[in-house]
Design a protein around this motif. Sequence first.
Motif, PDB file in Angstrom:
ATOM      1  N   TYR A   1       3.400 -70.364  84.804  1.00  0.00           N
ATOM      2  CA  TYR A   1       3.652 -69.185  85.635  1.00  0.00           C
ATOM      3  C   TYR A   1       3.329 -69.431  87.105  1.00  0.00           C
ATOM      4  N   ASP A   2       2.946 -70.657  87.455  1.00  0.00           N
ATOM      5  CA  ASP A   2       2.616 -71.016  88.831  1.00  0.00           C
ATOM      6  C   ASP A   2       3.893 -71.449  89.561  1.00  0.00           C
ATOM      7  N   LYS A   3       4.454 -70.536  90.334  1.00  0.00           N
ATOM      8  CA  LYS A   3       5.745 -70.787  90.984  1.00  0.00           C
ATOM      9  C   LYS A   3       5.717 -71.978  91.937  1.00  0.00           C
ATOM     10  N   LEU A   4       4.570 -72.259  92.555  1.00  0.00           N
ATOM     11  CA  LEU A   4       4.495 -73.355  93.517  1.00  0.00           C
ATOM     12  C   LEU A   4       3.863 -74.611  92.926  1.00  0.00           C
ATOM     13  N   GLY A   5       3.504 -74.573  91.663  1.00  0.00           N
ATOM     14  CA  GLY A   5       2.881 -75.718  91.013  1.00  0.00           C
ATOM     15  C   GLY A   5       3.886 -76.508  90.183  1.00  0.00           C
ATOM     16  N   SER A   6       3.362 -77.375  89.347  1.00  0.00           N
ATOM     17  CA  SER A   6       4.204 -78.252  88.530  1.00  0.00           C
ATOM     18  C   SER A   6       4.837 -77.515  87.355  1.00  0.00           C
ATOM     19  N   ARG A   7       4.295 -76.344  87.000  1.00  0.00           N
ATOM     20  CA  ARG A   7       4.755 -75.535  85.866  1.00  0.00           C
ATOM     21  C   ARG A   7       4.564 -76.252  84.526  1.00  0.00           C
ATOM     22  N   ASP A   8       3.602 -77.164  84.492  1.00  0.00           N
ATOM     23  CA  ASP A   8       3.315 -77.952  83.291  1.00  0.00           C
ATOM     24  C   ASP A   8       2.001 -77.523  82.663  1.00  0.00           C
ATOM     25  N   TRP A   9       1.772 -78.001  81.455  1.00  0.00           N
ATOM     26  CA  TRP A   9       0.501 -77.855  80.773  1.00  0.00           C
ATOM     27  C   TRP A   9      -0.351 -79.080  81.093  1.00  0.00           C
ATOM     28  N   TRP A  10      -1.654 -78.919  81.061  1.00  0.00           N
ATOM     29  CA  TRP A  10      -2.603 -79.993  81.290  1.00  0.00           C
ATOM     30  C   TRP A  10      -3.613 -79.956  80.150  1.00  0.00           C
ATOM     31  N   HIS A  11      -3.989 -81.112  79.616  1.00  0.00           N
ATOM     32  CA  HIS A  11      -4.898 -81.208  78.479  1.00  0.00           C
ATOM     33  C   HIS A  11      -5.975 -82.226  78.793  1.00  0.00           C
ATOM     34  N   ALA A  12      -7.225 -81.894  78.485  1.00  0.00           N
ATOM     35  CA  ALA A  12      -8.329 -82.836  78.714  1.00  0.00           C
ATOM     36  C   ALA A  12      -9.447 -82.568  77.721  1.00  0.00           C
ATOM     37  N   MET A  13     -10.222 -83.586  77.451  1.00  0.00           N
ATOM     38  CA  MET A  13     -11.448 -83.463  76.655  1.00  0.00           C
ATOM     39  C   MET A  13     -12.600 -83.753  77.598  1.00  0.00           C
ATOM     40  N   CYS A  14     -13.485 -82.793  77.781  1.00  0.00           N
ATOM     41  CA  CYS A  14     -14.605 -82.921  78.707  1.00  0.00           C
ATOM     42  C   CYS A  14     -15.894 -83.031  77.909  1.00  0.00           C
ATOM     43  N   THR A  15     -16.661 -84.054  78.167  1.00  0.00           N
ATOM     44  CA  THR A  15     -17.888 -84.278  77.413  1.00  0.00           C
ATOM     45  C   THR A  15     -19.066 -83.555  78.054  1.00  0.00           C
ATOM     46  N   LYS A  16     -18.810 -82.368  78.562  1.00  0.00           N
ATOM     47  CA  LYS A  16     -19.835 -81.572  79.226  1.00  0.00           C
ATOM     48  C   LYS A  16     -20.029 -80.269  78.474  1.00  0.00           C
ATOM     49  N   THR A  17     -21.112 -79.598  78.811  1.00  0.00           N
ATOM     50  CA  THR A  17     -21.297 -78.234  78.337  1.00  0.00           C
ATOM     51  C   THR A  17     -20.396 -77.339  79.180  1.00  0.00           C
ATOM     52  N   MET A  18     -20.204 -76.123  78.727  1.00  0.00           N
ATOM     53  CA  MET A  18     -19.399 -75.159  79.490  1.00  0.00           C
ATOM     54  C   MET A  18     -20.066 -74.859  80.832  1.00  0.00           C
ATOM     55  N   ALA A  19     -21.390 -74.766  80.836  1.00  0.00           N
ATOM     56  CA  ALA A  19     -22.114 -74.490  82.081  1.00  0.00           C
ATOM     57  C   ALA A  19     -21.831 -75.579  83.120  1.00  0.00           C
ATOM     58  N   LEU A  20     -21.865 -76.841  82.722  1.00  0.00           N
ATOM     59  CA  LEU A  20     -21.556 -77.925  83.652  1.00  0.00           C
ATOM     60  C   LEU A  20     -20.080 -77.953  84.027  1.00  0.00           C
TER      61      LEU A  20
ATOM     62  N   VAL B   1     -18.094 -75.410  84.333  1.00  0.00           N
ATOM     63  CA  VAL B   1     -17.861 -74.355  85.332  1.00  0.00           C
ATOM     64  C   VAL B   1     -18.338 -74.821  86.703  1.00  0.00           C
ATOM     65  N   LEU B   2     -19.480 -75.519  86.759  1.00  0.00           N
ATOM     66  CA  LEU B   2     -20.046 -75.968  88.034  1.00  0.00           C
ATOM     67  C   LEU B   2     -19.327 -77.167  88.635  1.00  0.00           C
ATOM     68  N   GLU B   3     -18.965 -78.138  87.790  1.00  0.00           N
ATOM     69  CA  GLU B   3     -18.479 -79.427  88.270  1.00  0.00           C
ATOM     70  C   GLU B   3     -17.005 -79.698  87.976  1.00  0.00           C
ATOM     71  N   GLY B   4     -16.412 -78.949  87.070  1.00  0.00           N
ATOM     72  CA  GLY B   4     -15.054 -79.252  86.639  1.00  0.00           C
ATOM     73  C   GLY B   4     -15.069 -80.368  85.612  1.00  0.00           C
ATOM     74  N   CYS B   5     -13.894 -80.718  85.140  1.00  0.00           N
ATOM     75  CA  CYS B   5     -13.762 -81.769  84.129  1.00  0.00           C
ATOM     76  C   CYS B   5     -13.306 -83.041  84.814  1.00  0.00           C
ATOM     77  N   GLN B   6     -14.200 -83.987  84.961  1.00  0.00           N
ATOM     78  CA  GLN B   6     -13.864 -85.252  85.621  1.00  0.00           C
ATOM     79  C   GLN B   6     -13.798 -86.406  84.617  1.00  0.00           C
ATOM     80  N   ASP B   7     -13.841 -86.095  83.329  1.00  0.00           N
ATOM     81  CA  ASP B   7     -13.859 -87.143  82.303  1.00  0.00           C
ATOM     82  C   ASP B   7     -12.519 -87.842  82.205  1.00  0.00           C
TER      83      ASP B   7
END
Length: 147
Positions: A120-139, A141-147
């Motif tokens: 629904y992002d008219k100016l974006g890629s309009r794609d899905w993104w998938h990642a597995m983050c080895t962090k807690t939700m708290a981290l 939210v603070l740092e994003g998923c850089q895994d």
Amino acid sequence: MKTPVGLLLVAVALLMLSGCAGATPGGHPGPQDIFEKSRNSDRAPSAFHDDVQRASCGEITLSPAEEIPSDVVECMDSAVAKRNVELTVASPTTEGDPIITYYRTSADTSGIEMFSNGEYDKLGSRDWWHAMCTKTMALLVLEGCQD
């Protein structure tokens, strides 16, 4: 021409009051059905459409600069590596277009699995993104998923 977020919110409210909550003037799904339409997208990665039963930590819609509430973060963190749980979050882009992100935990995996729907992002890629983050939700939210 960009529509100020305030005007967009007024338009959505008027549509909801008039009983036409199915779509916004820009053609986006309305707030009542955005999660359902996103969840049923045929453009989602195949891993998204698994048959795993998950408890819910909620479906929330954030306003610009709003963060995921701490009680919801705690709901997710308490499930990491213990239970199958999902949190669904709609957050606006700078232009006000919704990005829908699904955060999932699993009894079999440490960390948070993420699926973000940018259809629904008219100016974006309009794609899905998938990642597995080895962090807690708290981290996450603070740092994003850089895994």
